[in-house]
Design a protein around this motif. Structure first.
Motif, mmCIF file in Angstrom:
data_model
loop_
_atom_site.group_PDB
_atom_site.id
_atom_site.type_symbol
_atom_site.label_atom_id
_atom_site.label_comp_id
_atom_site.label_asym_id
_atom_site.label_seq_id
_atom_site.Cartn_x
_atom_site.Cartn_y
_atom_site.Cartn_z
ATOM 1 N N ALA A 112 30.440 23.762 13.321
ATOM 2 C CA ALA A 112 29.257 23.049 12.826
ATOM 3 C C ALA A 112 29.117 21.666 13.457
ATOM 4 C CB ALA A 112 29.311 22.927 11.312
ATOM 5 N N THR A 118 22.536 22.094 12.885
ATOM 6 C CA THR A 118 23.172 23.371 12.561
ATOM 7 C C THR A 118 22.189 24.302 11.868
ATOM 8 O OG1 THR A 118 25.325 22.273 12.343
ATOM 9 C CG2 THR A 118 25.115 24.458 11.356
ATOM 10 N N TRP A 174 25.544 26.528 21.799
ATOM 11 C CA TRP A 174 25.867 25.765 20.591
ATOM 12 C C TRP A 174 27.108 24.899 20.801
ATOM 13 C CZ3 TRP A 174 24.029 23.652 16.535
ATOM 14 C CH2 TRP A 174 24.893 23.163 15.554
ATOM 15 N N SER A 179 27.426 21.330 18.913
ATOM 16 C CA SER A 179 28.511 21.289 17.935
ATOM 17 C C SER A 179 29.214 19.939 17.959
ATOM 18 C CB SER A 179 29.524 22.399 18.215
ATOM 19 O OG SER A 179 30.362 22.044 19.298
#
Length: 188
Positions: A112, A118, A174, A179
């Motif tokens: 996350a 997110t 991501w 992240s």
């Protein structure tokens, strides 16, 4: 005393990995449990609403390519995809891509970033997975109508590689750009 020190060193050394595994497993188990609970509301092999929604969207996509295609519901237990009155595929619960979405969500949660980023990435990623899954089933149906002898290659190899490949690319993007582990640009 020495054992505590060694354990503390291991914890410090492997903390990011252990946090990832813990968050991933927690999210995966929770989401899988919730999905199974959702499915338990459907008795006697009835198809769930998500699978029926996927099939209805597949039918709309197929109609664009071939007006002689249809989706037929069989007493709410299976859905057949017909091309020129010939059954070319069956849509079942496993075709709705929810298990892939659960895997995607669990991984993103485990890495996350900021809450808003997110959340937006999870929504966008799941919408993309859903749309690509509908297109995947439609294209697979068209190809099975023309090349039924290659069912195993198409259904068992090429199309899973496609959908899991897209998920892998989403994960890669991501981790590398959004992240908490993404490399931040350095200022000069």
């Amino acid at each position: 005393m020495k054992k505590k020190s060694i354990l503390k060193n291991y914890w410090t050394l492997y903390k990011p990995f252990l946090k990832f595994i813990g968050a991933f497993l927690f999210a995966y188990i929770l989401l899988t449990f919730l999905y199974q609970w959702y499915l338990s509301g459907y008795e006697n092999n009835q198809l769930d609403g998500i699978t029926r929604l996927v099939a209805s969207h597949v039918e709309k996509v197929l109609q664009v390519f071939d007006s002689n295609s249809a989706v037929v519901y069989h007493q709410n237990t299976k859905i057949s995809i017909l091309m020129h009155q010939k059954e070319v595929a069956t849509v079942i619960e496993g075709c709705n891509a929810i298990s892939i979405m659960i895997l995607f969500v669990s991984f993103v949660i485990a890495f996350a970033g900021k809450f808003k980023a997110t959340l937006l990435y999870l929504i966008g990623g799941n919408v993309l997975i859903y749309l690509l899954n509908v297109i995947r089933i439609a294209v697979l149906s068209l190809l099975l109508y023309r090349f039924s002898a290659y069912e195993h290659l198409l259904h068992g190899v090429i199309f899973p590689l496609f959908i899991y490949g897209v998920v892998f690319i989403l994960w890669f993007i991501w981790v590398n750009y959004f992240s908490i582990y993404a490399k931040k640009p350095t200022s000069k």
